[in-house]
Design an enzyme around this catalytic site. Structure first.
Site, short mmCIF file in Angstrom:
data_model
loop_
_atom_site.label_atom_id
_atom_site.label_comp_id
_atom_site.label_asym_id
_atom_site.label_seq_id
_atom_site.Cartn_x
_atom_site.Cartn_y
_atom_site.Cartn_z
CG HIS A 1 52.79 32.25 -38.77
ND1 HIS A 1 52.92 30.81 -39.00
CD2 HIS A 1 53.65 32.24 -37.54
CE1 HIS A 1 53.46 30.10 -38.12
NE2 HIS A 1 54.00 31.04 -37.13
N GLY B 1 45.03 20.47 -38.82
CA GLY B 1 45.67 20.70 -40.15
C GLY B 1 47.10 21.42 -39.98
P1 OAD Z 1 52.12 22.43 -43.44
O1 OAD Z 1 51.97 22.64 -44.87
O2 OAD Z 1 53.41 22.16 -43.02
O3 OAD Z 1 51.09 21.46 -42.86
C1 OAD Z 1 49.73 21.11 -43.40
C2 OAD Z 1 49.20 20.13 -42.55
O4 OAD Z 1 47.82 19.93 -43.10
C3 OAD Z 1 49.81 18.64 -42.89
O5 OAD Z 1 50.17 18.16 -41.48
C4 OAD Z 1 48.82 17.95 -43.73
O6 OAD Z 1 48.67 16.46 -43.43
C5 OAD Z 1 47.55 18.63 -43.20
N1 OAD Z 1 46.33 18.42 -44.01
C6 OAD Z 1 46.32 18.53 -45.69
N2 OAD Z 1 45.08 18.57 -45.92
C7 OAD Z 1 44.26 18.71 -44.96
C8 OAD Z 1 42.78 18.86 -44.76
N3 OAD Z 1 42.08 18.66 -45.83
N4 OAD Z 1 42.49 18.78 -43.47
C9 OAD Z 1 43.17 18.78 -42.67
N5 OAD Z 1 44.61 18.88 -42.50
C10 OAD Z 1 45.04 18.74 -43.83
O7 OAD Z 1 51.50 23.96 -42.77
P2 OAD Z 1 51.31 24.50 -41.16
O8 OAD Z 1 51.47 23.33 -40.39
O9 OAD Z 1 50.16 25.44 -41.37
O10 OAD Z 1 54.42 29.92 -41.92
O11 OAD Z 1 52.79 25.28 -41.60
C11 OAD Z 1 53.18 26.01 -40.63
C12 OAD Z 1 53.61 27.45 -41.19
O12 OAD Z 1 54.62 27.05 -42.07
C13 OAD Z 1 52.88 28.16 -41.81
O13 OAD Z 1 52.01 29.01 -41.24
C14 OAD Z 1 53.70 29.01 -42.77
C15 OAD Z 1 54.75 27.70 -43.18
O14 OAD Z 1 55.85 28.19 -43.53
C16 OAD Z 1 54.75 31.04 -42.38
O15 OAD Z 1 54.50 31.47 -43.66
C17 OAD Z 1 55.49 31.96 -41.40
#
Ligand code: OAD
Length: 230
Positions: A104, A170
């Site tokens: 991204h 995560g």
């Molecule tokens: P999300 O915010 O959708 O999900 C974050 C995940 O991290 C969740 O499943 C949480 O349970 C988990 N989480 C929280 N704290 C944690 C920790 N300490 N250790 C491990 N896991 C933890 O974020 P992404 O899945 O990365 O795109 O989102 C995907 C994309 O959506 C991003 O790259 C971004 C966003 O919109 C763009 O900006 C293009």
């Protein structure tokens, strides 16, 4: 050496102090996506978009990699490791991981609004209106916004298809095409997910490890290394 592909999302950097997107009080709660992370937002209010990413870039310079990032560096001594990340921060690289593909985009890069191939690395946290690329066009963050193509996705698929083991960390696995990457893992390769609460919607068998990246990744890495050495 066996190949481990690690697919990371915002939770990977949460314990470094960077907010995730969709958890409560996440980034998208306070900054609606359509106002800061779409091509339409850029046309409507480029200053707001620049300010949003300037704040992210400034914060990135203030935080440090966590134990999870460092564990992945240790893994490289025993496995052929490639990281595919949805994160736009540079914490994997700063921890010392050698192969990181950013699906991204990257906060540490900016590019011309006219020519997507004019990409620059910046040490500076701030991009202002009036900061121009060589072609005279306004600089924009080198970020894949919603509604834009994900140019590195084909490369990410090729990397994933070579995995002997896949570790996912995560990510809520709700943003496509990134979330579909796990479907490309070879059928006999185990897939593990470290996340306190993600519920993957996949037909793949996924071993879910409930917990955080900084806590569970070092444990998993230790186990993988010890299994590899016996
Ligand atoms: P999300 O915010 O959708 O999900 C974050 C995940 O991290 C969740 O499943 C949480 O349970 C988990 N989480 C929280 N704290 C944690 C920790 N300490 N250790 C491990 N896991 C933890 O974020 P992404 O899945 O990365 O795109 O989102 C995907 C994309 O959506 C991003 O790259 C971004 C966003 O919109 C763009 O900006 C293009």
């Amino acid at each position: 050496m066996r190949k481990i592909v690690v697919f990371t999302g915002a939770g990977m950097s949460a314990e470094s102090g960077i907010k995730t997107f969709r958890d409560s009080d996440g980034l998208w709660e306070n900054h609606p996506v359509e106002e800061v992370a779409t091509p339409q937002a850029w046309v409507r209010n480029p200053k707001l978009v620049l300010d949003f990413y300037n704040a992210r870039r400034k914060q990135m310079h203030e935080v440090e990699p966590n134990k999870g990032h460092y564990a992945l560096v240790d893994l490289e001594k025993y496995f052929d490791v490639e990281i595919v990340t949805q994160n736009v921060d540079n914490l994997h690289e700063r921890a010392g991981s050698s192969r990181v593909l950013h699906l991204h985009g990257e906060l540490s890069k900016v590019r011309s609004t006219r020519n997507p191939n004019l990409i620059y690395t910046t040490e500076n946290w701030e991009i202002k209106l009036g900061d121009l690329a060589e072609d005279g066009a306004q600089l924009r963050p080198h970020i894949v916004w919603f509604g834009e193509q994900v140019p590195q996705f084909e490369t990410a698929i090729k990397i994933t298809q070579t995995a002997d083991i896949m570790i996912v960390v995560g990510t809520s696995l709700v943003v496509y095409p990134a979330a579909s990457l796990i479907e490309y893992v070879p059928f006999n390769a185990p897939v593990m997910l470290i996340d306190p609460k993600a519920e993957p919607q996949s037909r793949r068998k996924i071993e879910i490890i409930r917990g955080t990246a900084a806590e569970k990744l070092p444990e998993l890495v230790k186990k993988l290394i010890s299994n590899e050495n016996t």
